[in-house]
Structures are given as C-alpha cells and as structure tokens.
Design a protein around this motif. Structure first.
Motif: not given
Lengths: 327, 324
Positions: B243-258
């Motif tokens: 979850i930590l790994v996917i969450g880190t990658m997910g943070l980049a995606l979420a910032i780009i989505a925002e």
C-alpha cells in the motif's frame, strides 16, 4: 463460441443498464429538472402541469424504464443551458471528437509499432536509448502540459500551426470534416499529437516488450538456423505474433482516447464532445452530462466486446483462460 | 534498550573495529536505509519532495508577500520579468510577476500548498476506502467479494479522470450554488479519492486471499482470536508495504489529477489557486510573451510529480527486492 459471446453480451447489457441507472439518477435527482426547464418566473400551476406532463409523479421504476426507452430511441431531453435537444447538440459535436480520436489513434498505432520494432531490434543503439528515455518523459508529463508545450513551440514561437479551433470545416450535411481543407488539417496536427502521444508510448513499450520476448522463442531460432532472411524472420514470423496483444490493447485504448479528448479539447478549444462535457459540468447541465455518460459507456462497452470476441476468434490460447470453457 | 549489541550474531559487521555496533550503525545497516543511502536518485528526490512539502507548509512565512491579499498588490508591479527590477517601482521579483503585480514565486508556494493538501488527503481517502473494501472482499469472500470486485472492474475500465469529472459534476448538482466555491476543494478531494480506490482494494484483496490460507492465521484462530481481530491485527499489516508503494505513486497521480481538473476549470475556485489553476491562468499570457507566469508553475508541478514517482520507484525496489 456462442456461449462465450452470449455471456459477454449479457455482461455488456448489465453494465449499460447500471450506467443508465446512474444517468437516470442524475437526471432525476441532481438539481430540480422542472425549475431548470421552466426558469425562475414560472407559477406553481405551470410547475405542477409540467410535473404531470413529464410523469415525475409516477413510481420511480416506471420513470427509469421510460428513461431507458427514450434513451434507446436517442431522446435525452433538452439541454438546460442551450435549450435545444441534447441529441442534436451531440450529433453536431461528435464529428470533431471522432476525427481527432481516429487520427490520434492511427498516429499512436503506427508510431508505436514503428518505434517499438526499432527499439526492440536495435536494443543498444543511441537512438533507442533516446527514444526510451523520451517515452519515459512522455508518460510522466500530464497531457495538458504536453499540449501547452506544443502550442508554445509551434504556435507562439515558430508560428507554424494554429493553436485553437478546427480551422475551416467542410459540411457534408450530416458530418462536418476538417480533413478536406489545409487549415483544417493544420489545426488537427497539434491536438492529434497531444492526444496520441501517451498511447503511442504505451503501444511502443508493449510492442518492444512483446517483440523481445518473441525473438527469444525457439521457432525464431529454428527459422534462423534454417537460413531464412533476417527481414522475413522479423517481419513475417516475429511481428505477426506480437500484434495480437497490440491490437487488443489498441482497441481498448480507443475508448480512453475519446475520454482523454476532454483534456486535449480544452487545451486547444477543439469544438468536440469533451468541451461540451466540461461546459455541461460547469453549468450543471444534467441532460448533457447524462447523455455524454451514456454515449461513452456505449462506446466503451462495444469496443470491449469487439476486442474480446476478436481475441477469442484470433487467438486459440485466449480460450483456455475462460472459466467454464472446455479445453 | 542497550546501545551495543554483541557482534558475534551478525557476520556482516566484522569490518567494524571492535565489533561494537552503535545505534547509528544499526540504523545504517537496516536494508531499507542502506538501499536509500546507496541511491542518489532516492536521496535527491526525497530531498526535493521534503523541500517542497516544507515550502508548502510554511508558505505564509516564506513567501515574500501574500499573493491573494489584494491590499499588498500594486498594479505598477505588473508583468515584471524574472530577476529584472521593475521599470516603474524598481522592485525585483525572483520569478517575475503576473498582470496584477502578484509575485509568481509566492503564488507557486501557495499553489503548492493546495495541490499537496488535495493530493495527500485524496490519497488518504482512497487508501482508507480501498483498503477497507479490499479487506472486506478478501476476508469475507462470497457474494460480497464478487460484488465489490465487479464494481471495481467496471470502474477500472473507465479512465479515472472521467470518473473524477463525473463525481465532481454530480456533487456540484447537489450543492447549492452559493456554497459551491467553499465546498469545491472537498468535492475535488472526494472525486479524486473515489476515482482511485480500486487499485488499493484489488491489491489488498489479492494479498488477503493468499494470506488467509497461511498457518499463522490458523494458529491465531486456534488460540481463540476472533475473525476481525485476525483480519485487522494479523493480516492487515502484511498489506502495508504494498500500500505504501502504490500510495506513493498514487500521490503523484492524484496531484496530476488535481492539476488537470483545476486546469479544466472544474477544480478549486480561482480564489484558492492550485498549481493547475496557475498553469491555466499562465496559458493565457503565453501569446503576449509573459512566459514566466506559465513556465514556473508548470516546472514546479513536473518536478514534484517526477520526484514522487522516482521515490515510489525506489521504494518498490527497496521493499520488494524480488521484483527487481
């Protein structure tokens, strides 16, 4: 084969019915449809009359099936904002998006296959490394930044290409095309690259990986041992087996191209469905949102269905993974 | 806790002089810390992310002025070039100023604050939702599992940006027009979070279904642990590194989505601009030659997203050496 298609068809219908339910719920419960249609000055009598006429007092399942029936005949009501039938607005906007999506898809497919083969065959050349690094940057750049970057270089600095709109379009009666005029074609270049770049890198990486794997296979070694010309080995033996997954991924990606067109259309003010959808969200124009959602769902489901059936028909190995099928 | 550990138990530490390991060396020998110190990319990107987070957190103290306090703006400062003193007022702006004389550097700091806040909260929301549903699906199985995973499948077949746009649009319909501005940020967080829970749910479910057949679960049951205690205390911790790994990658995606949603004009209101809003505004000045209003926010977004991605890449390799 028949049971497989029947099962997939059933799944597709269930998905569409669920999306239709979401659309219906939006249509019925987001905002007050009556107030939106009548405007502020309506009397209570007008209000009640319209509620009766639209059948909004009927039981909800009855309303849902009426919505479904109308949707099937292509009637999504009237846009709150433009006061015109939604179907008519969508029919006007669809050619722009479909043309853009089709050209980008073509670009992504040809570019992806060419670069993919090149980087697989010449693994260690400088150009391959450059392409692979470039693709990594291409993947991490958000779509809208790619668009802005292209506008900056080719429209602002070099002034070669237009930065917004479709240029001059030719009206064919039921379809407007920008493919027949010079300005239309020039306007298409930047949006098509913006939209296609991400899919291009995706297909390129896929082709490269598949090609590298296939080239390790025994039958390629056998072909080499038999002294077949390298060109024949690469393009008629290896490439053919690479293309099955590529075609299925490309098919699936076509749906996302249409969805991602929202961003590209917004950057280039391209008068297509995506721009329509963004406007609809900003003004809470629910009929347009609901119709767009249904349209996208239908496109996605049909593409998925075709890709599944094609893969099943073309590749005998895919059949083994289907649960319930006899080997 | 004792500061020194007998060296004999650890053959790798025999290069130490007396064999005594201090607390610091112990930390340094931790495989993850070790791999971090060996990777310049990881150190560099971690530093950049940390710096940006600190800059965002302390923006009101670092920024030369509050870019959204209209009283501090001077129209005469408008369109100052970066690092060049303004021709009327003589003030110098590091990264230039926009049409209203707003310092671009300050605007970026405040924008970073909003982008990071929305990104982090959206990812936390997606993680909590995804982990809960994944755990429920994997642990309970049966029709609940089938239902949750089918919803996930259908959602996954649509691009997440489309889902986020749709959720945003529906939410706007429910919120009265007067409160849309103030609620926009939370709507954005929910939209991004809801569009992104699937990957966490799928990962957690996959781990739970394999873990629950292992012997330690049987042992836990044998000593009388209840089913939810086993799921939460014994199985859940095993999903955390993934979850930590996917969450880190997910943070980049979420910032780009925002950024993408704000760029499309459906994100945060213009009174609270995020990096995406700044890019949207900056695009308008491209044709008149004021490139710095666009370039610096765009670069900030890029460097932030890229650093988080590189950090995630490193984390994946460090936590799971088998994947290399």
């Amino acid at each position: 084969m028949t049971t497989f298609i029947a099962r997939r068809l059933l799944q597709a219908i269930v998905v569409l019915a669920v999306v239709a339910l979401i659309s219906f719920t939006m249509f019925r419960y987001v905002g007050d449809p009556i107030e939106n249609i009548l405007g502020q000055e309506a009397t209570q009598a007008d209000y009640n009359e319209l509620v009766d006429r639209l059948g909004l007092n009927d039981p909800v399942p009855v309303q849902y099936f009426r919505f479904l029936g109308k949707a099937l005949s292509g009637d999504f009501g009237v846009s709150y904002r433009q006061r015109r039938p939604v179907t008519q607005i969508i029919a006007e906007r669809a050619p722009a998006t479909l043309e853009l999506a089709f050209i980008s898809g073509l670009l992504a497919l040809t570019g992806g296959i060419v670069f993919g083969i090149y980087t697989a065959i010449n693994r260690d050349s400088y150009l391959s490394h450059a392409i692979m690094t470039g693709s990594l940057i291409g993947v991490s750049l958000p779509t809208f930044l790619i668009g802005i970057l292209l506008i900056w270089i080719f429209a602002v600095e070099l002034k070669w290409l237009p930065s917004f709109g479709r240029g001059t379009v030719t009206d064919l009666g039921w379809w407007t095309t920008g493919l027949l005029t010079i300005s239309g074609l020039k306007s298409l270049i930047l949006p098509a690259i913006t939209l296609g770049l991400y899919q291009l890198t995706l297909i390129m990486r896929l082709v490269r990986a598949e090609m590298l794997e296939v080239l390790q296979m025994d039958y390629i070694r056998t072909a080499r041992a038999n002294g077949l010309p390298e060109r024949k080995i690469l393009y008629s033996h290896a490439l053919r087996n690479t293309l099955i997954p590529v075609i299925s991924i490309t098919g699936l990606q076509f749906g996302s191209i249409i969805a991602f067109a929202i961003i590209t259309e917004s950057v280039f003010q391209w008068p297509g469905l995506g721009l329509l959808f963004i406007d609809a969200i900003q003004f809470v124009d629910v009929p347009v949102m609901a119709a767009y959602l249904m349209l996208i769902a239908v496109i996605f489901v049909i593409i998925n269905l075709i890709v599944d059936i094609l893969t099943y028909a073309v590749d005998p190995r895919a059949r083994g993974t289907q649960p319930g099928s006899t080997p | 806790m004792s500061k020194a550990i007998k060296p004999a138990s650890d053959p790798t530490s025999n290069e130490d002089e007396e064999g005594d390991r201090t607390r610091l060396q112990e930390i340094r020998d931790n495989p993850i810390v070790h791999s971090f110190l060996k990777s310049p990319v990881a150190i560099g990107s971690a530093l950049i992310v940390l710096l940006m987070m600190l800059a965002a957190a302390f923006a009101p103290w670092i920024a030369p002025h509050n870019p959204f306090d209209l009283a501090t703006l001077d129209l005469m400062d408008g369109f100052s070039h970066p690092m060049v003193p303004n021709e009327f007022t003589g003030k110098t702006f590091w990264l230039g100023s926009d049409d209203q004389g707003r310092d671009v550097f300050s605007a970026i700091l405040y924008g970073l604050r909003i982008s990071l806040f929305v990104g982090i909260v959206a990812v936390l929301f997606a993680v909590v939702l995804g982990v809960a549903l994944g755990l429920l699906a994997g642990w309970r199985g049966g029709w609940l599992d089938a239902f949750i995973m089918r919803v996930a499948d259908v959602q996954l077949s649509f691009p997440s940006i489309l889902i986020a746009l749709l959720i945003f649009g529906i939410a706007r319909g429910f919120i009265p027009a007067t409160e849309r501005e103030s609620a926009a940020m939370w709507v954005l967080i929910i939209a991004i979070g809801l569009s992104d829970w699937v990957q966490y749910a799928r990962t957690v479910r996959a781990i739970v279904t394999t873990e629950k057949r292992k012997e330690y679960v049987l042992a836990a049951r044998a000593i009388g642990c209840g089913p939810w205690r086993i799921a939460l205390v014994h199985i859940l911790p095993n999903t955390m590194s993934s979850i930590l790994v996917i969450g880190t990658m997910g943070l980049a995606l979420a910032i780009i989505a925002e950024a993408t949603l704000s760029f499309l004009g459906v994100g945060v209101p213009p009174t609270q601009p995020s990096l995406g809003t700044l890019i949207r505004v900056g695009q308008g000045f491209l044709f008149s030659g004021e490139w710095w209003i666009l370039l610096f926010p765009a670069l900030t977004l890029l460097v932030l997203a890229l650093s988080i991605n590189l950090l995630g890449d490193w984390l994946r390799d460090a936590l799971n050496p088998k994947l290399r």
